[in-house]
Write an enzyme that holds these catalytic residues in place. Sequence first.
Site, mmCIF file in Angstrom:
data_model
loop_
_atom_site.group_PDB
_atom_site.id
_atom_site.type_symbol
_atom_site.label_atom_id
_atom_site.label_comp_id
_atom_site.label_asym_id
_atom_site.label_seq_id
_atom_site.Cartn_x
_atom_site.Cartn_y
_atom_site.Cartn_z
ATOM 1 C CD GLU A 46 49.193 -45.810 51.457
ATOM 2 O OE1 GLU A 46 48.114 -45.074 51.648
ATOM 3 O OE2 GLU A 46 50.213 -45.669 51.017
ATOM 4 C CG PHE A 47 47.202 -53.295 51.220
ATOM 5 C CD1 PHE A 47 47.807 -54.211 52.032
ATOM 6 C CD2 PHE A 47 45.726 -53.008 51.740
ATOM 7 C CE1 PHE A 47 47.303 -54.742 53.154
ATOM 8 C CE2 PHE A 47 45.384 -53.325 52.967
ATOM 9 C CZ PHE A 47 45.891 -54.320 53.555
ATOM 10 N NE ARG A 69 59.606 -56.396 42.226
ATOM 11 C CZ ARG A 69 60.930 -56.617 42.372
ATOM 12 N NH1 ARG A 69 61.503 -56.761 43.474
ATOM 13 N NH2 ARG A 69 61.745 -56.781 41.243
ATOM 14 C CE1 TYR A 118 53.167 -34.818 51.176
ATOM 15 C CE2 TYR A 118 51.610 -33.422 50.691
ATOM 16 C CZ TYR A 118 52.329 -34.544 50.380
ATOM 17 O OH TYR A 118 52.061 -35.173 49.148
ATOM 18 N N PRO A 129 57.707 -30.870 51.303
ATOM 19 C CG PRO A 129 58.847 -32.790 50.380
ATOM 20 C CD PRO A 129 57.393 -32.416 51.203
ATOM 21 N N PRO A 148 31.978 -74.581 60.460
ATOM 22 C CG PRO A 148 32.066 -72.937 61.945
ATOM 23 C CD PRO A 148 32.001 -72.958 60.406
ATOM 24 C CD GLU A 149 26.231 -75.291 57.539
ATOM 25 O OE1 GLU A 149 25.478 -74.694 57.935
ATOM 26 O OE2 GLU A 149 26.483 -75.568 56.235
#
Length: 664
Positions: free
Chosen positions: A77-78, A82, A211, A216, A479-480
């Site tokens: 998750e990200f 900003r 949860y 809550p 690499p090649e």
Amino acid sequence: MTNTGEVQAIENRDTIKKIDSLSTMPYCGIDSGDENAVVTEKPVFETSKSWSLKNYELLHERIERLIDEKTPFFSLEFFPPRFVNGVPNFLERVERLSEGGSVFVDMTWHMGSDPANIDKVTSSSSIAASMLDYCGVDTMLHMTCVQYNKADTLKHLEQAKAMGLRSILALRGDLPPGTELEDTNQFRALDMIRWIREEYGDYFSIGCAGYPLGHPQAPSYKADLQYLKAKCDAGANFVITQLFFEPETFEKFVADCREIGITKPIIPGIMPIMGYESIKRIAKLSQLEIPDHILEDLEPIKHDDDAVQKYGTERCIEMCRRLLDNGSAPSIHLYTMNREGSIREILKALGLWKLEGDRVFPWKNRSQHPIRCLESVRPIYWSFRPRSYITRTRDWDQFPNGRWGNSSSPAFGDVSSYYLSNLTTLRNGDDRLSMFGENIESIEDVKRVFINYITQTPNVSGKKVTVLPWTEAETGVQPETSLISEQLVWCNENGILTVNSQPSVNGAPSTDPLVGWGKPGGYCYQKAYLECFMTAELSEKLIDIIEREYPVRVNYHAIDKDSSFDKTNSEETTPIAVTWGVFPGSEIAQPTVVDPLSFRAWRDEAYQMWMAQWGDFYPKESKSYGVIKSIHDTFRLVTLVDNDFQKPSVLFDVLQKALEQLYQ
């Protein structure tokens, strides 16, 4: 301002750099039958069992399949960056982390980002679309509804669909500061889940929040469990939990869910402790209590950030390993806080970090993109700038699947529209200058930058050149390139500035670590290809030699910055396949082509990179700026294809003849 003469690649014939042998034997993984041929044996690597193009698999179906196969997995998750200038680095971080095998990533619905504003680069919606497009990993967008009415939410969902997103995490969302639920539209996640199913049927995979200690604001823990069951019954496909601090909390939660009939997958949301103050702040916002024994552990080290992070990483590994080993959790969902180092360390310690050892195509396939998953052909010009190519083609309704065909066909749109967006590579000027040099006195300094990039030897300042203006990833050469690096160095020593190339390949195994791609048990082929900038005078000699001596074997296309010169011996609308493969039980694949119409679109970008990603880092009155500007203004962009892949390439021999004739 530097005049044209100061950027000539060669002043006279005596300055032509020499090389013992310019021809290169086509790489072949099998005996060619030529007793003089050098057969290079390369180690093979393990390949994926699931190689193939396939239709998009909905996220919840993929999750359920992996659970049935008893294959542990992870997701990440990200939250949106900003500032605009942080977007490129953010996307690179997401791409690096997802390359470890993330089944999906998700993007939070961050109210401060103006989350539904697709025209704002840093909004949650824009960033989610970019994660899907540019990072190529299945992306789930969080979406809240407490601040909106039903029409607003449906509009957000329609926009997500238009962006190609197929997964939604349906949330009520946090109440705005100073408000009560009664002050809002009072819509909850359950309402949104019902709307999605009513309006979109099974189009979206829907996740919902669980949860482990009860919400809550719920009347009770049991009431919250019943509400979670209602969300699953209404159409939620899986559950991702709020963060928790003890493994026993999650284990009890799963048992309680199963007892009341919740059968959907339950994925634990884990937040590693990365800082003392940050975890206290997050716990307060989440209305969670940090266990006393954790606070006691942190107290003596709370001012030592490294020690806190080390403690958090070790504790996270211990808890995740327990949940995976005892079968409580099928996978791990990590709240990354946009960090990279500790997340990678955790995943590797758990054995979940699994880099793919094979390539479906020579270029990176966006296999988890719902629309691009069947894309199988691209022009070669954007090999090292895939994000740019995706930007150009992201609005296409369909993508080439099989052969590119006649490039004038409208079937796949066009790639002619280009603009420098914030999602292309934008790099720090100081970092660029440390690689390219604070002062460019002449073409010799420019040539040295290209040579240092190819050889990956540090420059005079001790800095490696890991990127050129025409590349997006700071990973150095492919690499090649090692197969023709000596020839490429020779080119640049002689003022032929190379930006893209590939060696000829004649039947290399698809498992070859340098040039292999595609289904195991197959063979890969390539025509030698070279793309470079050179002086107009040299290009004239080169064209003359090709048309007299190699009219069939070598295809060329030469163009200048404004197309006042544009010449090719290729068919105007006929692409040339430059890579292809033959695999068991499959049609011949030709994933990379040279296409004259696409090349003209690429020209704008290739020339623009001289200034936007190099010259503009210097003051406009400086000699350094003048050298780069003069190359931009006077050099031609040239592509060369050697059609005879079974013989040593003649491209470098042709270039040497052109140099010798120019200064004889």
